[in-house]
Design a protein around this motif. Structure first.
Motif, PDB file in Angstrom:
ATOM      1  N   UNK A 148       0.835  -1.223   0.000  1.00  0.00           N
ATOM      2  CA  UNK A 148       0.000   0.000   0.000  1.00  0.00           C
ATOM      3  C   UNK A 148       0.856   1.253   0.000  1.00  0.00           C
ATOM      4  N   UNK A 149       1.922   1.249   0.831  1.00  0.00           N
ATOM      5  CA  UNK A 149       2.804   2.420   0.880  1.00  0.00           C
ATOM      6  C   UNK A 149       3.490   2.636  -0.461  1.00  0.00           C
ATOM      7  N   UNK A 150       3.931   1.559  -1.107  1.00  0.00           N
ATOM      8  CA  UNK A 150       4.580   1.687  -2.423  1.00  0.00           C
ATOM      9  C   UNK A 150       3.611   2.214  -3.470  1.00  0.00           C
ATOM     10  N   UNK A 151       2.378   1.745  -3.436  1.00  0.00           N
ATOM     11  CA  UNK A 151       1.381   2.197  -4.398  1.00  0.00           C
ATOM     12  C   UNK A 151       1.016   3.665  -4.194  1.00  0.00           C
ATOM     13  N   UNK A 152       1.107   4.127  -2.957  1.00  0.00           N
ATOM     14  CA  UNK A 152       0.794   5.536  -2.682  1.00  0.00           C
ATOM     15  C   UNK A 152       1.996   6.434  -2.913  1.00  0.00           C
ATOM     16  N   UNK A 153       3.138   5.849  -3.197  1.00  0.00           N
ATOM     17  CA  UNK A 153       4.330   6.648  -3.482  1.00  0.00           C
ATOM     18  C   UNK A 153       5.178   6.941  -2.268  1.00  0.00           C
ATOM     19  N   UNK A 154       4.804   6.407  -1.099  1.00  0.00           N
ATOM     20  CA  UNK A 154       5.571   6.582   0.119  1.00  0.00           C
ATOM     21  C   UNK A 154       6.487   5.361   0.249  1.00  0.00           C
ATOM     22  N   UNK A 155       7.762   5.544  -0.018  1.00  0.00           N
ATOM     23  CA  UNK A 155       8.694   4.418  -0.137  1.00  0.00           C
ATOM     24  C   UNK A 155       9.367   4.046   1.167  1.00  0.00           C
ATOM     25  N   UNK A 156       8.795   4.357   2.321  1.00  0.00           N
ATOM     26  CA  UNK A 156       9.407   4.002   3.608  1.00  0.00           C
ATOM     27  C   UNK A 156       9.237   2.547   3.917  1.00  0.00           C
TER      28      UNK A 156
END
Length: 156
Positions: A148-156
Protein backbone atom coordinates in the motif's frame (compact mmCIF):
# COMPACT_ATOMS: atom_id res chain seq x y z
CA UNK A 1 -25.61 3.00 35.86
CA UNK A 2 -25.72 4.36 32.32
CA UNK A 3 -25.07 1.91 29.48
CA UNK A 4 -21.96 3.82 28.34
CA UNK A 5 -20.40 4.00 31.82
CA UNK A 6 -17.57 1.52 32.24
CA UNK A 7 -15.75 0.59 35.39
CA UNK A 8 -12.14 -0.54 35.19
CA UNK A 9 -11.64 -4.29 35.67
CA UNK A 10 -9.44 -3.63 38.69
CA UNK A 11 -12.48 -2.13 40.45
CA UNK A 12 -14.55 -5.22 39.57
CA UNK A 13 -11.90 -7.88 40.17
CA UNK A 14 -13.09 -8.91 43.63
CA UNK A 15 -16.72 -9.13 42.44
CA UNK A 16 -15.70 -11.22 39.41
CA UNK A 17 -13.57 -13.56 41.54
CA UNK A 18 -16.37 -13.97 44.10
CA UNK A 19 -18.94 -14.72 41.40
CA UNK A 20 -16.68 -17.30 39.75
CA UNK A 21 -15.75 -18.87 43.10
CA UNK A 22 -19.47 -19.45 43.66
CA UNK A 23 -19.78 -21.25 40.31
CA UNK A 24 -21.29 -18.26 38.50
CA UNK A 25 -20.08 -16.29 35.53
CA UNK A 26 -19.17 -12.71 34.68
CA UNK A 27 -19.47 -10.74 31.45
CA UNK A 28 -16.64 -8.40 30.53
CA UNK A 29 -16.22 -5.94 27.69
CA UNK A 30 -13.37 -6.47 25.25
CA UNK A 31 -10.65 -3.82 25.02
CA UNK A 32 -7.79 -3.71 22.54
CA UNK A 33 -7.04 -5.54 19.29
CA UNK A 34 -5.08 -8.59 20.43
CA UNK A 35 -7.97 -11.02 19.84
CA UNK A 36 -9.06 -9.81 16.42
CA UNK A 37 -10.81 -10.97 14.28
CA UNK A 38 -12.83 -13.06 16.74
CA UNK A 39 -13.25 -10.34 19.36
CA UNK A 40 -13.53 -6.67 18.46
CA UNK A 41 -13.44 -3.81 20.95
CA UNK A 42 -16.78 -2.08 21.33
CA UNK A 43 -18.56 -4.88 19.48
CA UNK A 44 -18.02 -7.86 21.75
CA UNK A 45 -18.49 -8.92 25.35
CA UNK A 46 -17.20 -12.18 26.75
CA UNK A 47 -18.72 -14.45 29.36
CA UNK A 48 -16.09 -15.71 31.79
CA UNK A 49 -16.66 -18.94 33.76
CA UNK A 50 -14.57 -20.67 36.46
CA UNK A 51 -11.45 -22.37 35.09
CA UNK A 52 -11.07 -26.16 35.06
CA UNK A 53 -7.40 -27.08 35.35
CA UNK A 54 -5.41 -28.08 33.51
CA UNK A 55 -6.50 -25.77 30.73
CA UNK A 56 -6.61 -27.22 27.25
CA UNK A 57 -4.90 -25.99 24.12
CA UNK A 58 -6.94 -23.26 22.35
CA UNK A 59 -8.95 -22.31 25.47
CA UNK A 60 -9.00 -18.59 26.23
CA UNK A 61 -8.06 -17.81 29.83
CA UNK A 62 -8.76 -14.47 31.46
CA UNK A 63 -5.74 -13.76 33.65
CA UNK A 64 -3.92 -11.04 35.53
CA UNK A 65 -0.27 -10.29 34.84
CA UNK A 66 2.18 -9.47 37.63
CA UNK A 67 1.96 -5.78 36.60
CA UNK A 68 -1.80 -5.81 37.28
CA UNK A 69 -2.91 -5.86 33.63
CA UNK A 70 -5.86 -8.09 32.76
CA UNK A 71 -5.46 -10.23 29.64
CA UNK A 72 -7.65 -12.47 27.51
CA UNK A 73 -5.40 -14.57 25.25
CA UNK A 74 -5.50 -18.05 23.77
CA UNK A 75 -3.50 -21.02 25.10
CA UNK A 76 -1.29 -22.13 22.24
CA UNK A 77 0.73 -24.67 24.19
CA UNK A 78 0.38 -26.45 27.51
CA UNK A 79 3.68 -26.95 29.35
CA UNK A 80 4.39 -28.54 32.71
CA UNK A 81 5.32 -25.20 34.32
CA UNK A 82 2.62 -23.01 32.75
CA UNK A 83 0.73 -22.08 29.64
CA UNK A 84 2.10 -20.42 26.53
CA UNK A 85 -0.48 -17.83 25.45
CA UNK A 86 -0.85 -15.35 22.62
CA UNK A 87 -3.51 -13.06 21.26
CA UNK A 88 -5.06 -14.19 17.97
CA UNK A 89 -3.88 -10.95 16.33
CA UNK A 90 -0.34 -11.08 17.72
CA UNK A 91 2.92 -12.91 17.19
CA UNK A 92 4.44 -12.21 20.62
CA UNK A 93 3.99 -15.16 22.97
CA UNK A 94 3.59 -14.92 26.73
CA UNK A 95 5.09 -17.53 29.05
CA UNK A 96 4.57 -18.61 31.71
CA UNK A 97 0.92 -17.97 32.39
CA UNK A 98 0.47 -19.97 35.58
CA UNK A 99 -2.71 -21.34 37.12
CA UNK A 100 -2.52 -18.84 39.99
CA UNK A 101 -2.71 -15.99 37.42
CA UNK A 102 -5.87 -17.38 35.78
CA UNK A 103 -9.13 -15.86 37.00
CA UNK A 104 -11.48 -17.61 34.58
CA UNK A 105 -11.94 -18.91 31.06
CA UNK A 106 -13.90 -17.37 28.19
CA UNK A 107 -16.98 -19.52 27.58
CA UNK A 108 -18.93 -17.41 25.07
CA UNK A 109 -18.64 -14.18 23.18
CA UNK A 110 -21.66 -11.93 22.99
CA UNK A 111 -22.03 -9.94 19.78
CA UNK A 112 -25.05 -7.67 19.27
CA UNK A 113 -26.89 -9.50 22.06
CA UNK A 114 -26.32 -12.97 20.60
CA UNK A 115 -24.23 -15.53 22.48
CA UNK A 116 -21.72 -17.48 20.45
CA UNK A 117 -20.06 -20.38 22.31
CA UNK A 118 -16.28 -20.52 22.41
CA UNK A 119 -16.07 -24.21 23.32
CA UNK A 120 -18.04 -25.57 20.38
CA UNK A 121 -16.28 -27.65 17.72
CA UNK A 122 -16.61 -24.77 15.25
CA UNK A 123 -15.17 -22.20 17.68
CA UNK A 124 -12.29 -24.51 18.63
CA UNK A 125 -11.53 -25.16 14.95
CA UNK A 126 -11.43 -21.40 14.33
CA UNK A 127 -9.22 -20.98 17.41
CA UNK A 128 -6.88 -23.65 16.08
CA UNK A 129 -6.71 -21.89 12.70
CA UNK A 130 -6.04 -18.48 14.29
CA UNK A 131 -3.39 -19.87 16.63
CA UNK A 132 -1.57 -21.91 14.02
CA UNK A 133 -1.56 -19.23 11.30
CA UNK A 134 -0.60 -16.20 13.41
CA UNK A 135 2.90 -15.90 11.92
CA UNK A 136 1.68 -16.22 8.35
CA UNK A 137 -1.14 -13.71 8.90
CA UNK A 138 1.37 -11.27 10.45
CA UNK A 139 3.71 -11.60 7.45
CA UNK A 140 0.81 -11.01 5.05
CA UNK A 141 -0.22 -7.87 6.98
CA UNK A 142 3.35 -6.55 6.76
CA UNK A 143 3.55 -7.24 3.02
CA UNK A 144 0.17 -5.66 2.33
CA UNK A 145 1.15 -2.57 4.32
CA UNK A 146 4.39 -2.26 2.37
CA UNK A 147 2.51 -2.72 -0.93
CA UNK A 148 0.00 0.00 0.00
CA UNK A 149 2.80 2.42 0.88
CA UNK A 150 4.58 1.69 -2.42
CA UNK A 151 1.38 2.20 -4.40
CA UNK A 152 0.79 5.54 -2.68
CA UNK A 153 4.33 6.65 -3.48
CA UNK A 154 5.57 6.58 0.12
CA UNK A 155 8.69 4.42 -0.14
CA UNK A 156 9.41 4.00 3.61
Amino acid sequence: MADKERLPLAALESVIREELAGGGSAVINIRGVSMLPLMKEGDCNVRIVPPVFPLKKYEIPFYKRADGQFVLHRVIRVKKNGYLCRGDHQVVKEFPVTEDMVIGVADARIVKGKEKPLRSRRALALGCFLAETAGVRYAVRLCLGKARRLLKGNRK
